[in-house]
Design a protein around this motif. Structure first.
Motif, PDB file in Angstrom:
ATOM      1  N   MET A   1      69.366 -33.548 -24.420  1.00  0.00           N
ATOM      2  CA  MET A   1      70.248 -32.460 -24.254  1.00  0.00           C
ATOM      3  C   MET A   1      70.989 -32.869 -22.930  1.00  0.00           C
ATOM      4  SD  MET A   1      69.402 -29.793 -26.222  1.00  0.00           S
ATOM      5  CE  MET A   1      69.044 -28.174 -25.621  1.00  0.00           C
ATOM      6  N   THR A   2      72.418 -32.325 -22.971  1.00  0.00           N
ATOM      7  CA  THR A   2      73.116 -32.833 -21.830  1.00  0.00           C
ATOM      8  C   THR A   2      73.775 -31.394 -21.286  1.00  0.00           C
ATOM      9  OG1 THR A   2      74.089 -34.739 -23.017  1.00  0.00           O
ATOM     10  CG2 THR A   2      75.494 -33.997 -21.402  1.00  0.00           C
ATOM     11  N   GLU A   3      73.794 -31.464 -20.021  1.00  0.00           N
ATOM     12  CA  GLU A   3      74.066 -30.542 -19.205  1.00  0.00           C
ATOM     13  C   GLU A   3      75.893 -30.491 -19.169  1.00  0.00           C
ATOM     14  OE1 GLU A   3      73.055 -29.514 -14.840  1.00  0.00           O
ATOM     15  OE2 GLU A   3      71.353 -28.521 -16.156  1.00  0.00           O
ATOM     16  N   VAL A   4      76.339 -29.042 -19.315  1.00  0.00           N
ATOM     17  CA  VAL A   4      77.819 -28.902 -19.341  1.00  0.00           C
ATOM     18  C   VAL A   4      77.928 -27.796 -18.504  1.00  0.00           C
ATOM     19  CG1 VAL A   4      79.908 -28.958 -21.026  1.00  0.00           C
ATOM     20  CG2 VAL A   4      77.622 -29.612 -21.998  1.00  0.00           C
ATOM     21  N   ARG A   5      78.961 -28.217 -17.735  1.00  0.00           N
ATOM     22  CA  ARG A   5      79.436 -27.230 -16.707  1.00  0.00           C
ATOM     23  C   ARG A   5      81.173 -26.673 -17.126  1.00  0.00           C
ATOM     24  NH1 ARG A   5      75.716 -26.747 -12.296  1.00  0.00           N
ATOM     25  NH2 ARG A   5      74.351 -28.090 -12.429  1.00  0.00           N
ATOM     26  N   PHE A   6      81.280 -25.663 -17.213  1.00  0.00           N
ATOM     27  CA  PHE A   6      82.773 -25.396 -17.525  1.00  0.00           C
ATOM     28  C   PHE A   6      82.932 -23.714 -17.069  1.00  0.00           C
ATOM     29  CE2 PHE A   6      81.742 -23.005 -21.601  1.00  0.00           C
ATOM     30  CZ  PHE A   6      80.345 -23.661 -21.921  1.00  0.00           C
ATOM     31  N   THR A   7      84.203 -23.224 -17.374  1.00  0.00           N
ATOM     32  CA  THR A   7      84.493 -22.072 -17.197  1.00  0.00           C
ATOM     33  C   THR A   7      84.824 -21.266 -18.449  1.00  0.00           C
ATOM     34  OG1 THR A   7      85.049 -22.453 -15.036  1.00  0.00           O
ATOM     35  CG2 THR A   7      86.039 -20.553 -15.878  1.00  0.00           C
TER      36      THR A   7
END
Ligand code: FES
Ligand code: FES
Length: 160
Positions: free
Chosen positions: A1-7
């Protein structure tokens, strides 16, 4: 799993996803934003169109991890917080641009981008841009009319 930060629609999100998950599925499954529809999942129909850093993208052709740091806008962000429809949404309703509504979110986001272009829109540009999205109900004339009326009401319509 990869963490993704966005709006998304102005709200910060942080989700952990498989690298193979598409942006469309990430929005639907991880963010609960099911207004983004999937038709062909091959980049053909445009039903999944969202705005990514100001540009329309086929969310079925973008991986969720590619949204790292991005500003995403979806159909859920168009209406006011109290549910009041914006000018474009109201024009779709008033001009009968909605049939089954499946293609509508993609058309709304594509048209949102078009109407925000500073050069405005004329008939040729309107038809050129909207030709990229497909409507299985074939209600194209009413969809064109809706975006045309919205452009006029927003003061960005140019006689061609
Ligand atoms: S579902 Fe993405 S273009 Fe058809
Ligand atoms: S309104 Fe039904 S697919 Fe376009």
């Amino acid at each position: 799993m990869t963490e993704v930060r966005f709006t998304v629609n102005g709200t910060a999100q942080c989700v952990a996803v498989e690298p193979r998950l598409t942006l469309a599925d990430m929005l639907r499954e991880e963010c609960g934003l099911t207004g983004t529809h999937l038709g062909c999942e091959h980049g053909v129909c445009g039903a999944c169109t969202v705005l990514m850093d100001g540009l329309p993208v086929r969310a079925c052709l973008v991986f969720g991890v590619q949204a790292e740091g991005a500003d995403i806008r979806t159909v859920e962000g168009l209406a006011a917080a109290d549910g009041t429809l914006n000018v474009l949404q109201h024009a779709f309703q008033a001009q009968h641009g909605l049939q089954c509504g499946f293609c509508t979110p993609g058309f709304l986001m594509l048209a949102t981008w078009l109407l925000e272009q500073k050069e405005g829109v004329d008939e040729a540009r309107l038809r050129e841009v909207l030709a990229s999205n497909l409507c299985r109900c074939t209600g194209y004339q009413n969809i064109l009319a809706a975006v045309r009326v919205a452009a006029q009401e927003m003061g960005v319509w140019r006689e061609g």
